[in-house]
Write an enzyme that holds these catalytic residues in place. Sequence first.
Site, short mmCIF file in Angstrom:
data_model
loop_
_atom_site.label_atom_id
_atom_site.label_comp_id
_atom_site.label_asym_id
_atom_site.label_seq_id
_atom_site.Cartn_x
_atom_site.Cartn_y
_atom_site.Cartn_z
N GLY A 44 6.89 25.61 91.76
CA GLY A 44 7.62 26.73 91.15
C GLY A 44 7.93 26.30 89.65
O GLY A 44 6.85 25.49 88.96
N VAL A 67 -3.93 24.87 79.75
CA VAL A 67 -3.46 25.89 78.96
C VAL A 67 -2.54 25.33 78.12
O VAL A 67 -1.73 24.44 78.41
CB VAL A 67 -2.73 26.96 79.91
CG1 VAL A 67 -2.11 27.92 78.91
CG2 VAL A 67 -3.68 27.73 80.81
N HIS A 110 0.45 28.31 84.91
CA HIS A 110 0.30 28.95 86.16
C HIS A 110 -0.26 30.21 86.25
O HIS A 110 -0.97 30.44 87.07
CB HIS A 110 1.83 28.78 87.00
CG HIS A 110 2.47 27.47 87.27
ND1 HIS A 110 3.44 27.15 86.34
CD2 HIS A 110 2.10 26.36 87.93
CE1 HIS A 110 4.06 25.75 86.62
NE2 HIS A 110 3.03 25.50 87.57
N GLN A 159 6.38 12.98 96.71
CA GLN A 159 5.67 12.77 95.50
C GLN A 159 6.33 12.27 94.30
O GLN A 159 5.64 11.96 93.19
CB GLN A 159 4.46 13.71 95.13
CG GLN A 159 5.22 15.00 94.63
CD GLN A 159 4.12 16.21 94.51
OE1 GLN A 159 3.59 16.57 95.72
NE2 GLN A 159 3.79 16.68 93.48
N LEU A 185 7.54 28.26 87.30
CA LEU A 185 6.26 28.97 86.83
C LEU A 185 6.39 29.20 85.30
O LEU A 185 7.07 29.72 84.73
CB LEU A 185 5.74 30.22 87.51
CG LEU A 185 5.67 30.12 89.11
CD1 LEU A 185 5.37 31.32 89.62
CD2 LEU A 185 4.76 28.80 89.55
N SER A 224 5.83 22.28 83.47
CA SER A 224 7.35 22.54 83.84
C SER A 224 8.30 21.45 83.12
O SER A 224 9.37 21.95 82.83
CB SER A 224 7.58 22.46 85.25
OG SER A 224 6.73 23.71 85.87
N ARG A 225 7.65 20.37 82.97
CA ARG A 225 8.45 19.16 82.51
C ARG A 225 9.09 19.38 80.81
O ARG A 225 9.83 18.94 80.25
CB ARG A 225 7.93 18.04 82.70
CG ARG A 225 7.81 17.72 84.15
CD ARG A 225 7.06 16.16 84.17
NE ARG A 225 6.90 15.87 85.86
CZ ARG A 225 7.68 15.30 86.51
NH1 ARG A 225 8.97 14.97 86.14
NH2 ARG A 225 7.44 15.04 87.70
N GLY A 237 -5.31 23.29 88.19
CA GLY A 237 -5.59 23.26 87.06
C GLY A 237 -6.16 21.74 86.67
O GLY A 237 -6.00 20.73 87.44
#
Length: 281
Positions: free
Chosen positions: A28, A175, A34, A58, A30, A185-186, A146
Site C-alpha cells: 500500500g 522509478v 508502484h 518483516q 502507493l 513510501s518511506r 521492482g
Amino acid sequence: MILCRTAVQLETALARQPRERTLVPTMGALHDGHLSLFRIARESPGAVVATVFVNRHQFDDPEDFACYPREEEEDFERLRQAGVDLTYAPDEQAVWGGEPPRLEAFERPGLTDVLEGRYRPGHPRAVAAVVSRLFDQTVPTAAVFGEKDYQQLVLVRRLAAERQPPIRIVAAPVVREPDGLAMSSRNRRLDPRAREQAAGLHRTLEAAAESIKDGLDVEQAQRQAFETLIELGFEPDYVEVREADSLCQPAPTDRDLVILAAARLSGVRLLDVVRFGLALS
C-alpha cells in the site's frame, strides 16, 4: 475492480478470472513507482491482480510497523485508475490462518543471510514467507517486482523457480524522482532538509559504479562510497558490490554487477541499487 478481503472471497473471484494472471504485491501507500509496476503487468496476457498487505513479520522495529502509512481508500482508487482487475486486501487472519509463518522454512543461504539479512535478521525470510503465501493464494502465472528492493527481487526469482509450475518474474526498473532519489513510501517521512540530502545516496552509488568501471578496486570503491555517505549525513549499514544474478561476491571474471546500499537519514532507512556492466578485458 473486484475487491476481496478474505481467502474465500479471493478463491471465488479468481474462479471467474482468466487462468493467466499477473500479480503485483504491495504494502500500500502507493506512489508512481508502484503504478509503473501495474503498467508493466498490463503488458502480460490475462488479469492483473494486486495485493495490499503490510506484513508485520518483516519489520524488525515495531514502531516502524506502526508508522508505516496505510491509505486504503486512496490506494484502491489508484488501483482502479491503473486498470487492476482484482485487488486482494486481506487481514492477518486471511493470510496466515491464525498461525505465525514458519520463517525457518524460507532460509536460503547466501540470499537471506546477507545484506538485509545481516542488518535486519529475519527480514528476507519474512518477505519470502509472505510472497510465497500470496503466490499460494492468488496462483499467478507471472509477477512483477521492482529492482529497487534488489535482494528481494533475486530471492523471489529463486522462490518462483522452485514452484511447480514456475512463476515468471518480471523485473521493473527503479522509478526515480527528478533528483535521482528512488521512489519509496518511506520518502514522505523525510523532512524538507533530509529530502534534499537524500538524493546523495543515488549519486554516491553512481559515482562508485563509474569508478569501478574506470578500474578502481571494488573494495576501495565500496569503502569510499561508505565514507562519502557518512560525510553527507547518512548512517550507512552497508555499501556492497555483488554479482547481479546471484548476489554472490563478485569474481574477477564477473561482468554484470550491482552496487547496493542501505542507509538511514533522519531516522528513515533508505535503499538503493545501481546495476552496471564491466567491459570485457
